[in-house]
Design a protein around this motif. Structure first.
Motif, PDB file in Angstrom:
ATOM      1  N   SER A  21       0.761  -1.286  -0.255  1.00 35.59           N
ATOM      2  CA  SER A  21      -0.069   0.190   0.053  1.00 35.59           C
ATOM      3  C   SER A  21       0.926   1.072   0.135  1.00 35.59           C
ATOM      4  N   LEU A  23       0.431   3.575   2.020  1.00 30.78           N
ATOM      5  CA  LEU A  23       0.261   4.372   3.105  1.00 30.78           C
ATOM      6  C   LEU A  23       1.378   5.073   3.787  1.00 30.78           C
ATOM      7  N   ARG A  35       0.228   8.758   9.768  1.00 27.74           N
ATOM      8  CA  ARG A  35      -0.633   8.399   8.981  1.00 27.74           C
ATOM      9  C   ARG A  35      -1.390   7.117   9.381  1.00 27.74           C
ATOM     10  N   SER A  37      -5.088   4.347   8.304  1.00 29.14           N
ATOM     11  CA  SER A  37      -6.207   3.788   7.703  1.00 29.14           C
ATOM     12  C   SER A  37      -7.112   2.970   8.251  1.00 29.14           C
TER      13      SER A  37
END
Length: 118
Positions: A21, A23, A35, A37
């Motif tokens: 990902s 991210l 960060r 998710s």
């Protein structure tokens, strides 16, 4: 068996978040430690829940495991003491990456790591 399945799922999820990902890629403007998710929050929640459940079971079965008079405490303390070597392992890696394998700090760190395992 359930613990093995949980570990394998969380390991693969962590690898996906770090390697696949975007991210944690440097292309974002936000600091990497800020960060998040939905998937990373879920993974963190499952891990924390498991650790809390494990800790609860230890407290619940404390007396059945021997309580204060348990001979197993020496083994538990020895294992916990080996955890004190983790900073030395990390520093060894950082010094290696920085190209400081021939420095005195690298040697002293290695000696401290060895003493921590004795």
């Amino acid at each position: 068996m359930l613990m093995l399945i949980r570990t394998m799922i969380l390991q693969r999820t962590a690898l996906y978040l770090f390697l696949v990902s975007d991210l944690f890629h440097d292309s974002r403007d936000q600091l990497i430690i800020n960060r998040t998710s939905n998937l990373s929050d879920t993974t963190l929640g499952v891990s924390i829940g498991y650790f809390l459940l494990d800790l609860t079971m230890i407290f619940y079965y404390y007396l059945a495991l021997g309580g204060v008079d348990s001979q197993a405490q020496i083994y538990i303390l020895m294992i916990l003491f080996t955890e004190s070597t983790i900073p030395f392992v990390n520093l060894r890696w950082y010094l290696d990456v920085a190209g400081l394998k021939n420095s005195k700090l690298y040697v002293y760190n290695g000696v401290a790591l060895l003493l921590g395992w004795l």
